[in-house]
Structures are given as structure tokens and as C-alpha cells.
Scaffold this motif. Structure first.
Motif, PDB file in Angstrom:
ATOM      1  N   ALA A  58      40.379  38.765  36.307  1.00 30.24           N
ATOM      2  CA  ALA A  58      38.842  39.033  36.382  1.00 30.24           C
ATOM      3  C   ALA A  58      38.429  40.319  36.493  1.00 30.24           C
ATOM      4  O   ALA A  58      37.722  40.927  35.887  1.00 30.24           O
ATOM      5  N   TYR A  61      37.428  42.460  33.459  1.00 27.66           N
ATOM      6  CA  TYR A  61      35.946  42.307  33.018  1.00 27.66           C
ATOM      7  C   TYR A  61      35.002  42.599  33.967  1.00 27.66           C
ATOM      8  O   TYR A  61      33.876  43.115  33.554  1.00 27.66           O
ATOM      9  N   ARG A  64      34.366  46.097  33.092  1.00 27.93           N
ATOM     10  CA  ARG A  64      33.547  46.467  31.967  1.00 27.93           C
ATOM     11  C   ARG A  64      32.075  45.836  32.266  1.00 27.93           C
ATOM     12  O   ARG A  64      31.317  46.625  31.409  1.00 27.93           O
ATOM     13  N   ALA A  65      31.826  45.378  33.223  1.00 32.21           N
ATOM     14  CA  ALA A  65      30.483  45.164  33.494  1.00 32.21           C
ATOM     15  C   ALA A  65      29.861  45.921  34.497  1.00 32.21           C
ATOM     16  O   ALA A  65      28.572  45.872  34.690  1.00 32.21           O
ATOM     17  N   LYS A  97      26.062  42.472  28.506  1.00 30.96           N
ATOM     18  CA  LYS A  97      26.267  41.379  29.239  1.00 30.96           C
ATOM     19  C   LYS A  97      26.322  39.662  28.549  1.00 30.96           C
ATOM     20  O   LYS A  97      27.365  39.139  28.813  1.00 30.96           O
ATOM     21  N   LEU A 100      29.827  39.863  27.122  1.00 31.31           N
ATOM     22  CA  LEU A 100      30.838  39.518  28.303  1.00 31.31           C
ATOM     23  C   LEU A 100      30.818  38.196  28.663  1.00 31.31           C
ATOM     24  O   LEU A 100      31.926  37.427  28.778  1.00 31.31           O
ATOM     25  N   GLU A 103      32.298  36.033  25.702  1.00 33.52           N
ATOM     26  CA  GLU A 103      33.976  36.261  25.702  1.00 33.52           C
ATOM     27  C   GLU A 103      34.743  35.421  26.841  1.00 33.52           C
ATOM     28  O   GLU A 103      35.701  35.112  26.698  1.00 33.52           O
ATOM     29  N   THR A 104      33.981  35.217  28.203  1.00 26.04           N
ATOM     30  CA  THR A 104      34.509  34.551  29.251  1.00 26.04           C
ATOM     31  C   THR A 104      34.132  33.078  29.310  1.00 26.04           C
ATOM     32  O   THR A 104      34.540  32.510  30.418  1.00 26.04           O
ATOM     33  N   LYS A 107      36.575  30.913  30.466  1.00 28.96           N
ATOM     34  CA  LYS A 107      37.438  31.428  31.814  1.00 28.96           C
ATOM     35  C   LYS A 107      36.393  31.241  32.779  1.00 28.96           C
ATOM     36  O   LYS A 107      35.592  32.055  33.284  1.00 28.96           O
ATOM     37  N   ILE A 110      35.994  33.674  35.802  1.00 31.67           N
ATOM     38  CA  ILE A 110      35.716  34.956  35.681  1.00 31.67           C
ATOM     39  C   ILE A 110      34.028  34.928  35.051  1.00 31.67           C
ATOM     40  O   ILE A 110      33.364  35.834  35.282  1.00 31.67           O
ATOM     41  N   ASN A 111      33.930  33.966  34.451  1.00 25.34           N
ATOM     42  CA  ASN A 111      32.585  33.667  33.920  1.00 25.34           C
ATOM     43  C   ASN A 111      31.287  33.682  34.865  1.00 25.34           C
ATOM     44  O   ASN A 111      30.394  34.014  35.103  1.00 25.34           O
ATOM     45  N   LEU A 114      31.050  36.924  36.809  1.00 24.98           N
ATOM     46  CA  LEU A 114      30.137  37.759  35.991  1.00 24.98           C
ATOM     47  C   LEU A 114      28.790  37.373  36.202  1.00 24.98           C
ATOM     48  O   LEU A 114      27.853  38.159  36.104  1.00 24.98           O
TER      49      LEU A 114
END
Length: 187
Positions: A58, A61, A64-65, A97, A100, A103-104, A107, A110-111, A114
Motif C-alpha cells: 500500500a 499508493y 501517491r495520495a 483521488k 487512485l 485503480e485499487t 485491492k 489498499i482501497n 486510501l
């Protein structure tokens, strides 16, 4: 076979919505207790290692956030947890946002991380403490994940005596108003 805690909680949610006929709260309470104990037993060693591995996946990501991971704590006990400390480096756009999260979407952890960070950022902007400012976020990854927003004293107001605080705030407001007047474009 023992039910997992998310399954039991979903059944309880369905019962609250009136969608589960023949629901027994006593059975649900017993299921929650068993699932929680089962979860505690399973959330050790191997599961804690898997959570660490998932968090490692994670991290790109999270970065990137707009967050930097500054520290990671591991709590071992009845409710073991991994607690990464995050510093908000930059605010990303709503489009970034959404990208991302899209994309996740496959997952789950990870999602969820985020989504929690984005909700925390929104909450942070609504919280205003007179002598404190937002400094960091802690993610408590455990059986019941939690996001903790951390606020620290402002440097200037930390040096001001409590009895002089109102005068200090009014003085600051006057200075800001003067600066805005002096810095108007076109004058």
C-alpha cells in the motif's frame, strides 16, 4: 464452522435493516464474541506478517495520495496492530483521488486505507482548534482499523500565557487584515 467477524457484523446490519427473518440478538452477540476471539487468535504471527506485507504494497499508493510514512509502530498484545504514522505532504485533486480509488478497487486493504485517508483529510479541514494545528495521521491497522488525526500546539500560541491568548489572537487578526490591505494588487 465459526463465522468471521465481518460476516457476523453484516448479518447484524441486515437484521437492523429488517432484512433477516428470524434474527436472534442473543445468537448475534454470541457470534460476535466468538468471531472477535477467533479474530484475536488468528490476528497474530502469520496474520500480522501478512498485514505488514499488505501495508508494504500500500505504501506507493499512500505516497501517491500525498502522504509520507514517517514511522511505523507494531503493537503486540490482546489486540495486535500495525500503526503507520503519516505526514500530509500535499493535497491531491478530487480527480486524482477518484483515479487512485478506481485503480485499487480490487485491492481491498489498499482501497480501504486510501478511502480512510481521504475521509480523514475532509474531516481535518472541518476541524479548527484555536491553539492547535493539524500535524499528522496515524492508521491503526488491526481487527477494527482506526484513523487518528493528530493536532499539536501552534508555536506562537504555545508561548502565550492562557490569560493573554485572546489579546494575542485579536492582534494576529489585526496584523493579517493590515497585510491584506497593504498587499492588494493594483495599488
Amino acid at each position: 464452522m465459526t463465522k468471521r467477524l465481518p460476516e457476523v457484523l453484516e448479518e447484524m446490519r441486515q437484521a437492523l435493516l429488517g432484512r433477516k427473518p428470524g434474527h436472534s440478538w442473543a445468537t448475534s452477540a454470541s457470534d460476535v464474541y466468538s468471531a472477535t476471539l477467533g479474530g484475536l487468535k488468528n490476528f497474530s504471527g502469520d496474520t500480522l506478517g501478512k498485514t505488514a506485507q499488505n501495508f508494504n504494497e500500500a505504501m506507493p499508493y499512500i505516497e501517491r495520495a500525498g502522504y509520507d510514512v514517517t514511522e511505523i509502530e507494531v503493537g503486540l498484545g490482546l489486540d495486535p496492530k500495525i500503526v503507520p504514522h503519516l505526514h500530509l505532504r500535499e493535497l491531491i485533486s478530487d480527480e486524482e483521488k477518484a483515479a487512485l480509488l478506481e485503480e485499487t478497487k480490487d485491492k481491498k486493504l489498499i482501497n480501504t486505507i486510501l478511502s480512510s485517508l481521504f475521509r480523514a483529510s475532509a474531516a481535518r479541514s472541518k476541524l479548527n482548534f484555536k491553539r492547535f494545528h493539524f500535524t499528522s495521521i496515524e492508521l491503526e491497522l488491526s481487527i477494527l482499523p482506526t484513523v487518528v488525526l493528530k493536532f499539536s500546539p501552534n508555536e506562537e500560541t504555545a508561548k502565550v500565557k492562557p490569560e493573554d491568548l485572546l489579546e494575542h489572537i485579536e492582534s494576529q487578526a489585526e496584523n493579517q487584515a493590515e497585510n491584506r490591505t497593504e498587499n492588494k494588487p493594483g495599488e
